[in-house]
Write a protein that holds these residues in place. Sequence first.
Motif, PDB file in Angstrom:
ATOM      1  N   GLU A  97      93.462  57.050  -4.748  1.00  0.00           N
ATOM      2  CA  GLU A  97      93.086  58.340  -5.333  1.00  0.00           C
ATOM      3  C   GLU A  97      92.703  59.333  -4.251  1.00  0.00           C
ATOM      4  O   GLU A  97      93.170  60.491  -4.259  1.00  0.00           O
ATOM      5  N   PHE A  98      91.861  58.901  -3.314  1.00  0.00           N
ATOM      6  CA  PHE A  98      91.411  59.847  -2.288  1.00  0.00           C
ATOM      7  C   PHE A  98      92.453  60.063  -1.196  1.00  0.00           C
ATOM      8  O   PHE A  98      92.480  61.136  -0.573  1.00  0.00           O
ATOM      9  N   MET A  99      93.320  59.086  -0.958  1.00  0.00           N
ATOM     10  CA  MET A  99      94.433  59.307  -0.039  1.00  0.00           C
ATOM     11  C   MET A  99      95.288  60.474  -0.526  1.00  0.00           C
ATOM     12  O   MET A  99      95.719  61.330   0.260  1.00  0.00           O
ATOM     13  N   HIS A 100      95.530  60.528  -1.835  1.00  0.00           N
ATOM     14  CA  HIS A 100      96.377  61.579  -2.401  1.00  0.00           C
ATOM     15  C   HIS A 100      95.595  62.856  -2.711  1.00  0.00           C
ATOM     16  O   HIS A 100      96.143  63.960  -2.626  1.00  0.00           O
ATOM     17  N   PHE A 101      94.328  62.711  -3.080  1.00  0.00           N
ATOM     18  CA  PHE A 101      93.496  63.883  -3.360  1.00  0.00           C
ATOM     19  C   PHE A 101      93.402  64.787  -2.133  1.00  0.00           C
ATOM     20  O   PHE A 101      93.416  66.018  -2.248  1.00  0.00           O
ATOM     21  N   ALA A 102      93.311  64.180  -0.961  1.00  0.00           N
ATOM     22  CA  ALA A 102      93.106  64.948   0.272  1.00  0.00           C
ATOM     23  C   ALA A 102      94.175  66.008   0.485  1.00  0.00           C
ATOM     24  O   ALA A 102      93.874  67.142   0.856  1.00  0.00           O
ATOM     25  N   GLU A 103      95.439  65.644   0.244  1.00  0.00           N
ATOM     26  CA  GLU A 103      96.526  66.595   0.448  1.00  0.00           C
ATOM     27  C   GLU A 103      96.981  67.246  -0.856  1.00  0.00           C
ATOM     28  O   GLU A 103      97.463  68.377  -0.852  1.00  0.00           O
ATOM     29  N   GLY A 104      96.827  66.540  -1.971  1.00  0.00           N
ATOM     30  CA  GLY A 104      97.293  67.077  -3.239  1.00  0.00           C
ATOM     31  C   GLY A 104      96.353  68.100  -3.846  1.00  0.00           C
ATOM     32  O   GLY A 104      96.699  69.279  -3.982  1.00  0.00           O
ATOM     33  N   SER A 105      95.151  67.678  -4.192  1.00  0.00           N
ATOM     34  CA  SER A 105      94.203  68.565  -4.871  1.00  0.00           C
ATOM     35  C   SER A 105      93.394  69.415  -3.904  1.00  0.00           C
ATOM     36  O   SER A 105      93.290  70.635  -4.064  1.00  0.00           O
ATOM     37  N   ALA A 106      92.802  68.788  -2.900  1.00  0.00           N
ATOM     38  CA  ALA A 106      91.842  69.496  -2.044  1.00  0.00           C
ATOM     39  C   ALA A 106      92.486  70.611  -1.221  1.00  0.00           C
ATOM     40  O   ALA A 106      91.904  71.685  -1.049  1.00  0.00           O
TER      41      ALA A 106
END
Length: 208
Positions: A97-106
């Motif tokens: 989740e946070f691997m993808h959140f870093a570039e996707g959402s954040a």
Amino acid sequence: MTIIVHHLNNSRSQRILWLLEELNLPYEIRHHARDAVTNLAPEALLKVHPLGKSPLIEDDGKIIYESGAIVEYLCARHNGAHLVPARGTDAHIRYLEFMHFAEGSAMTPILLNLYTARLGDAAAPLHPRINQQLESHFAFMDDNLKATGWFVGDALTGADIMMSFPAEAAVKMGKATNLPNLSAFVEKIHARPAFQTALEKGGPYAYA
């Protein structure tokens, strides 16, 4: 064969240098400097990648691009298993989740804020929404840091490497003043010997 890192100053490639230091891997840096006026990456990067993006690495004849893919690759191929929770566990789900959140959402509101800032008054109608998104995403990050100071578990993981840039951006933008967990996270990673060594090798970095 030594890993080659195409490193752009003041960019997300700094976290790849940090990861390489955490893994104690030998590497060579090919430095690329942003244009002093436009802040864009130089055309020299287009010779390596058609979009002129950084970070990207060369390893054993392969070119790997995209920060998350590079982190996953290095952890899988170069003795970084200790930075990835066991598959099938709740910790691994959180890691993903946070691997993808870093570039996707954040990064979405961060980049929108960066680009619209160049438009002056023309972007004024967008600012309230962008600011709301920045504040909500940064607050989410602050709320989701564990008591250990990491995003996933008791120790550093690849997800923390990925989350370092949006967290640094929050501090740099002055948005983390009332987010003590996020501010502490940035201080924690900046104090790590591997980060300091990566900083020395990578050169000036505006987010440190």
